[in-house]
Write a protein that holds these residues in place. Sequence first.
Motif, short mmCIF file in Angstrom:
data_model
loop_
_atom_site.label_atom_id
_atom_site.label_comp_id
_atom_site.label_asym_id
_atom_site.label_seq_id
_atom_site.Cartn_x
_atom_site.Cartn_y
_atom_site.Cartn_z
N ALA A 190 34.62 75.36 107.76
CA ALA A 190 33.30 75.74 107.24
C ALA A 190 33.44 76.61 106.00
O ALA A 190 32.67 76.49 105.04
N GLY A 191 34.45 77.50 106.00
CA GLY A 191 34.64 78.41 104.88
C GLY A 191 35.12 77.74 103.61
O GLY A 191 34.97 78.29 102.52
N LEU A 192 35.68 76.53 103.72
CA LEU A 192 36.13 75.81 102.53
C LEU A 192 34.97 75.23 101.74
O LEU A 192 35.15 74.81 100.59
N GLY A 193 33.81 75.20 102.36
CA GLY A 193 32.64 74.69 101.64
C GLY A 193 32.62 73.18 101.57
O GLY A 193 32.90 72.50 102.56
N HIS A 194 32.29 72.63 100.40
CA HIS A 194 32.08 71.20 100.21
C HIS A 194 30.85 70.75 101.01
O HIS A 194 30.29 71.49 101.82
N ARG A 195 30.46 69.51 100.82
CA ARG A 195 29.28 68.98 101.51
C ARG A 195 29.62 68.74 102.98
O ARG A 195 30.58 68.04 103.30
N GLN A 196 28.82 69.33 103.88
CA GLN A 196 29.06 69.21 105.30
C GLN A 196 27.74 68.88 105.99
O GLN A 196 26.69 69.35 105.57
N ILE A 197 27.82 68.10 107.06
CA ILE A 197 26.61 67.72 107.79
C ILE A 197 26.95 67.58 109.26
O ILE A 197 28.07 67.20 109.63
N GLY A 198 25.99 67.90 110.13
CA GLY A 198 26.17 67.80 111.56
C GLY A 198 25.35 66.68 112.16
O GLY A 198 24.26 66.36 111.67
N ILE A 199 25.86 66.05 113.23
CA ILE A 199 25.16 64.99 113.95
C ILE A 199 25.05 65.41 115.41
O ILE A 199 26.05 65.70 116.06
N ALA A 200 23.83 65.45 115.93
CA ALA A 200 23.61 65.88 117.30
C ALA A 200 24.01 64.79 118.29
O ALA A 200 23.82 63.59 118.04
N TYR A 201 24.56 65.21 119.43
CA TYR A 201 24.93 64.26 120.49
C TYR A 201 25.01 65.01 121.82
O TYR A 201 25.09 66.24 121.86
N ASP A 202 24.98 64.24 122.90
CA ASP A 202 25.12 64.81 124.24
C ASP A 202 26.57 64.65 124.68
O ASP A 202 27.10 63.53 124.67
N ARG A 203 27.19 65.75 125.05
CA ARG A 203 28.59 65.71 125.44
C ARG A 203 28.71 65.22 126.89
O ARG A 203 28.06 65.75 127.79
N ALA A 204 29.56 64.23 127.09
CA ALA A 204 29.73 63.62 128.41
C ALA A 204 30.64 64.49 129.29
O ALA A 204 31.42 65.29 128.79
N PRO A 205 30.58 64.31 130.61
CA PRO A 205 31.51 65.02 131.48
C PRO A 205 32.92 64.45 131.35
O PRO A 205 33.10 63.31 130.91
N ARG A 206 33.91 65.23 131.70
CA ARG A 206 35.31 64.78 131.66
C ARG A 206 35.49 63.60 132.60
O ARG A 206 35.01 63.61 133.74
N THR A 207 36.23 62.57 132.14
CA THR A 207 36.43 61.36 132.94
C THR A 207 37.53 61.53 133.97
O THR A 207 37.46 60.96 135.07
N ALA A 208 38.57 62.27 133.65
CA ALA A 208 39.69 62.45 134.57
C ALA A 208 40.42 63.74 134.21
O ALA A 208 40.28 64.27 133.10
N GLY A 209 41.23 64.23 135.16
CA GLY A 209 41.98 65.45 134.90
C GLY A 209 41.09 66.68 134.97
O GLY A 209 39.92 66.61 135.33
N SER A 210 41.66 67.80 134.62
CA SER A 210 40.93 69.07 134.69
C SER A 210 40.95 69.76 133.34
O SER A 210 41.84 69.53 132.52
N THR A 211 39.95 70.60 133.10
CA THR A 211 39.87 71.30 131.83
C THR A 211 41.04 72.27 131.67
O THR A 211 41.53 72.85 132.63
N LYS A 212 41.50 72.41 130.43
CA LYS A 212 42.62 73.33 130.15
C LYS A 212 42.11 74.69 129.71
O LYS A 212 42.89 75.60 129.46
N PHE A 213 40.78 74.82 129.60
CA PHE A 213 40.20 76.07 129.14
C PHE A 213 39.60 76.82 130.32
O PHE A 213 38.44 76.62 130.67
N ASN A 214 40.40 77.71 130.90
CA ASN A 214 39.85 78.60 131.91
C ASN A 214 39.14 79.75 131.21
O ASN A 214 39.04 79.81 129.98
N PHE A 215 38.64 80.69 132.00
CA PHE A 215 37.84 81.78 131.43
C PHE A 215 38.65 82.59 130.42
O PHE A 215 38.15 82.95 129.35
N MET A 216 39.91 82.89 130.75
CA MET A 216 40.72 83.72 129.87
C MET A 216 40.99 83.01 128.54
O MET A 216 40.98 83.65 127.48
N ARG A 217 41.25 81.72 128.59
CA ARG A 217 41.51 80.98 127.35
C ARG A 217 40.25 80.87 126.51
O ARG A 217 40.31 80.91 125.27
#
Length: 534
Positions: A190-217
Motif C-alpha cells: 500500500a505504501g508503494l502507491g501506484h493505482r490500487q483497487i479492491g474487490i469485495a468477496y465472501d471468504r469461504a471456510p477452510r476445506t481441509a487441515g487446520s489454521t496455522k494462525f492461533n491467537f498468539m500468531r
Amino acid sequence: MELREKRRKLITISVPVYNEEDNIVSLMKRLRAFSVSQPDYDFEFMFTDNASQDATYERLAEEAKVDPRVRVVRFSRNFGYQRSILTNFLLARGDAAVQVDADLQDPPEMIAQFIHFWEQGYKVVYGVRRRREEARLMEAVRKLYYRFIRIISEVNLPKDAGDFRLIDRTIIEHLRTIQDKNPYLRGLIAGLGHRQIGIAYDRAPRTAGSTKFNFMRLMRLGIDGVVSQSTAPLHYITLFGFALCGLSGIVSVAYIIYWAMNWQSIAAGFTTMVLLQLLTIGLNAAFLGVLGEYLARVTENVRGHPFVVIERTINDVYAQHGLKDFIVCCGYKGASIKSYFANYLLESSNVVFDFKSNSTSYLSSSDIDWRVTLVDTGLETMTGGRLRRVADYIDSDTFCLTYGDGVSDVDITASLAFHAAHGRTATVTAVPSPGRFGILDIDGNQSVSRFHEKPDNEMGWINGGFFVLNRKALQYVDGDRTIWERQPLERLASDGELRAFRHTGFWRPMDTLRDKRELEDLWASGKAPWKVWS
C-alpha cells in the motif's frame, strides 16, 4: 539490442504453504481449471514451503513431475508467513503475481477479475473480505484492528483486505529493494502507491487441515502491522512525555505555593523530596519522548523503504499534446531522478540477458518516444535561477514551463494557441483560487495587471503553474537567487507582457499531507481527472 515479438503475458500464482498436505491436490485441480479458462495468458505455480512437517513437500514434488509449470522452494526452517509470501514474490517470473493461500478460502477463480483490472492499468488489485466464516467476536476484533491500523498508518491502508492480491512486476521490483527483516506486506505494498483497487468477496471456510494462525500468531502479526506501518506510537510517546513534563512543572509550582502558605506544618525535607520526584518524573518523560523521536528517525532510515516511488511524470500531460522534448531542472535528489530515467526501459520491460553471447534482448518495450534532458541546476538555486541555468538547452523561441508539483487537465494545445494569438512574452495558466495562493489581477482583455504572491484574505485567480514563454522571458531573471514567482512575474505583469489563460477544469496542488491523500485517493479510485493520457 534487439526487440522481439510480443508474447503472451505470464502470471505467477504464488502459494506459501505450511503443513497443507490435505489441500494440495484440490488446490492444483482448481488452479489448473482456472488456467484453462484463461487461454490468453501463460501461468506458473510458485510454491514456497515453510519447512512443513507433514507430506506437503512430497505432494508438491509429485505435482511438479506431471506439470512443468509447478515450481517449489523449500525453506530450511519456518521463517514465518510474511517472509514466505515476500520470497515467493521475489522468485516470481511473471508480469504479475497473485498470492493465494493453499486452504482455498480465497477462490482462485476470482483471479480473473484481478487480471481484468490489472489490464486496465491497476498495479495492485486486492480482495476485500466482505464476510468470513468465523466467530462474530473474532470478526469484530479484526474489523476494529483494520480500522485502528488505518488511522495510525502513514499510508492509505485498505480496510478488511488480507494478502489475497495481484501485484504488477513494477511492485515486485520495488519490493526487491526493501531490506525490512519483519515485513508487513499489506502495508509495504500500500505504501508503494501506484493505482490500487479492491474487490469485495465472501471468504469461504477452510476445506481441509487446520489454521496455522492461533491467537498468539495473530497477535504477533497485529503487532508487526502496527510497528511496521507507523512510527506514530513513538510520536505519541513524545507528546505524552512533554505533556507529563509540563504537568509536573505545574504541580511543582502549585506545591511551592502550598508550601509557602503552610510551611510551618510540613515536615522538614518533605517538600524537597516531592519537588525532586516531580522534577525527575517530568525530565524522564521529556527525555524519553526525545529518545522516541530519534528512534523513529532511525527506524525510518534502516527499514530500507524507497524514498519516493515515481509512477508517472508531468511529461505525460504534455506528451498528449505532442510535446515530447523535456528539460528537467535537477537539484535535491537529482541523482535519483537520473537513475529513474536511466533504468526506465530496463524496469518497464521483460529482458533476456544472454551471458554466453554477451547480449541483451528486450521481450517488450515502452512505446514512449520522449527526449529527456536532465540538467544539474544546483541545490540552492531558486525557481527563476533554474530556468536561467537551462537557457542554453532551450532550442526554440517558444517553450513551456511547469513546476511539476500540481496536477491538472489543462488543455496545453489551447494555451499554446492563446499565447500565439496575444503575442506577449508570457502566458500563465490561471485557475480559481482555493483561498491560499497568490493572486492574479486580470482585466477584460485577459491582461495581467498585477501579480502578488499569496496575500492574506483575498480570493480570485491564482498561478496554476503551467506557463508558455518566449525566450525574452529569460531576460527577467537576474541570477540563481531569483524566485520566478516574484520579481520576474511581477515585472512581466507591470510591463504588460503577462497574459492569463483561464482554466476552469480540474487543478490541484500537492503542498500538504491533506493534498497528498486526496490525490492518492482519486488515483486509486481510477477516476483521476488529470489522467488525460491512455
